[in-house]
Write an enzyme that holds these catalytic residues in place. Sequence first.
Site, PDB file in Angstrom:
ATOM      1  N   GLY A 174       0.730  -1.169   0.252  1.00  0.00           N
ATOM      2  CA  GLY A 174       0.315  -0.175   0.040  1.00  0.00           C
ATOM      3  C   GLY A 174       0.833   1.209   0.197  1.00  0.00           C
ATOM      4  CG  ASN A 208      -5.909  -8.047   0.250  1.00  0.00           C
ATOM      5  OD1 ASN A 208      -5.390  -6.825  -0.061  1.00  0.00           O
ATOM      6  ND2 ASN A 208      -7.122  -8.008   0.686  1.00  0.00           N
ATOM      7  CB  THR A 218      -6.542  -0.676  -1.489  1.00  0.00           C
ATOM      8  OG1 THR A 218      -5.922  -0.960  -0.223  1.00  0.00           O
ATOM      9  CG2 THR A 218      -7.801  -0.733  -1.553  1.00  0.00           C
ATOM     10  N   GLY A 219      -3.802  -2.320  -2.231  1.00  0.00           N
ATOM     11  CA  GLY A 219      -2.056  -2.231  -2.480  1.00  0.00           C
ATOM     12  C   GLY A 219      -1.987  -2.217  -4.013  1.00  0.00           C
ATOM     13  CE  LYS A 247      -0.877 -16.269  23.963  1.00  0.00           C
ATOM     14  NZ  LYS A 247      -0.325 -17.543  24.324  1.00  0.00           N
ATOM     15  CB  ALA A 297      -1.785   1.102  10.599  1.00  0.00           C
ATOM     16  CE1 TYR A 318      -9.592   1.972   7.719  1.00  0.00           C
ATOM     17  CE2 TYR A 318     -10.348   4.059   8.672  1.00  0.00           C
ATOM     18  CZ  TYR A 318      -9.378   3.171   8.323  1.00  0.00           C
ATOM     19  OH  TYR A 318      -7.828   3.584   8.161  1.00  0.00           O
ATOM     20  NE  ARG A 372      -6.114   7.946   1.465  1.00  0.00           N
ATOM     21  CZ  ARG A 372      -5.339   6.977   1.872  1.00  0.00           C
ATOM     22  NH1 ARG A 372      -5.164   7.033   3.252  1.00  0.00           N
ATOM     23  NH2 ARG A 372      -4.675   6.128   1.415  1.00  0.00           N
TER      24      ARG A 372
END
Lengths: 345, 345
Positions: free
Chosen positions: B33, B55, B58-59, B128, B137, B168, B209
Amino acid sequence: MDGSLVPVVATGCEDFMARFRRRKVVLVAGGAGFVGSHLCETLISEGHSVVCLDNLQTGRIQNISALQAHPQFRFIEQDILDRLNWQGPLDEIYNLACPASPPLYQRDPIHTFRTCTEGVLNLLGLAKATGARILQASTSEVYGDPEITLQHEGYRGCVNTVGPRACYDEGKRAAETLFWEFGTHMGVEVRIARIFNTYGPRMSPEDGRVVSNFIVQALTGADITIYGDGMQTRSFCYVDDLVAGLKALMASETSDPVNLGNPGEFTMRELADMVLRQTDSRSRLVQCPLPVDDPRQRRPDISRAAARLGWAPTVPLEEGIARTIRHFAGELQVSDPCEALLHHV
Amino acid sequence: MDGSLVPVVATGCEDFMARFRRRKVVLVAGGAGFVGSHLCETLISEGHSVVCLDNLQTGRIQNISALQAHPQFRFIEQDILDRLNWQGPLDEIYNLACPASPPLYQRDPIHTFRTCTEGVLNLLGLAKATGARILQASTSEVYGDPEITLQHEGYRGCVNTVGPRACYDEGKRAAETLFWEFGTHMGVEVRIARIFNTYGPRMSPEDGRVVSNFIVQALTGADITIYGDGMQTRSFCYVDDLVAGLKALMASETSDPVNLGNPGEFTMRELADMVLRQTDSRSRLVQCPLPVDDPRQRRPDISRAAARLGWAPTVPLEEGIARTIRHFAGELQVSDPCEALLHHV
């Protein structure tokens, strides 16, 4: 002829037919819990078929023991996180599946959170597949520790995302979001009840909620534990009022969240005094430290429920507490405080 | 002899050894991304081994194309919702996997929400199992439409649980809760960055954006779309500053949420004017209706980051915008607005 089904029964059976036609198949997830068992009972008494799903994590089989023999009632011991295989029609789903008191929902916080998200997604998927209307038992905890004295549904809350109550508070907020998505974008008929403090028979004596705590402590002669200075207030709704509200919301056309609770406001000290008086107990009041993120006040604005559902609670606290004390006295098998003290060794 | 490894190399190689010893294996989820690819680049330049998981929802593969040939870099196309099979040691996980702009995260809201919950649980489980430190993030969106002009980490936010941004906002809030649980009860070293508006090269031109919108519109001569009256403000942090902040937070001992952003505050109109001036564009400003739940203001209080990380942003908006315009001009293959107009047919 308009093509609709014509009753073939003789005149005089209209009442029976009307009742038959409005008989529904209802799934109550968390149906062996405190509120769930009362809801199951009411639905059965109205002639509906009820499937009660419960993993018995906090629900108790004794809560539904009187229903088990009823031909229209079926109990399935299952977690809503597990895949649901549903055969046949389904009209309504009430999702009451989740531990609801801090000591219990904090025992396995990740499971609590997943119950409210992955479990909710399972039930929403079932609603979508069957066309059932679905109601989520949300909570006043979505308001967190509110900055306004009377919480209305437009209030966005004051919830700490990083604290011991968050697994439940944020889980329940997330469940509302998932309901909104399925309602808005996937054609599912959703209902969201924000339930405030509820009390009544069949609360678990061990779940750590204030009404059951005080009553059990008073009946057994144990010290009554008040957290903080006891001046924090709560509003308590009797379980029969809540069940009526849940049914009214399910029957309504309102997909917005609706507060269900009793706006009558009492401090913890007032509640303790009432319980002590009604039980004629000699228990002493002792103060314990206030838990992290414990809300100072909770009081529902129920004007939306009044306007859209025509609902308001009817049972005064004095009366509801009396009924609850009778229940606990039976469960604890105590008849008077002196005997209770013997039992409490 | 204390049993620790003794370097077998000759004197003079201490620098090399020191560098070798602090070489880490780092997983960057969402590494293809906008922010993730800058982070991968920085980590590689510092000598670490980086596994980039994305995946490509959007990247963009072009964001990491310059890294693909590097021997210490590996790209895996995978959704964090899918099971992660990790072999070998792992020092750090940065979770940047989630679409971050409303048009993109609203395309598949349930997937967005599950990315922030089930996907996050997968990564926390990996942390873990491997003992890796993990950074989430998070986002200024956990504050929703804030009632305070400068948002500090103790502010609990004003988020609508039932609206188009909730998948979101509530997903990201839930992720913080899961991080807190794993940090508090499961011994995982967690870090939570609340990232405010970030901009810079490699923002997707289509993600909607405001910075990329304005620059693309100005460069192509299209109308500049201002939502509402354009007097709502935002604070913009240049991506290099953010990456430095993420690394400083990861290296710190702070498990509390930390705001990362640039407190410089600009209205949408001021930003549009700056972009128009720098691009020498003839684009017109046009007003569009304000989207539902669009926050009026966002501005980080970064005193915690300053105190605990010694971090503050350093790139002024004027300078960062200039660099971003150069990037977009290259990506759009336009050199001046007149040419842009021809391209925009």
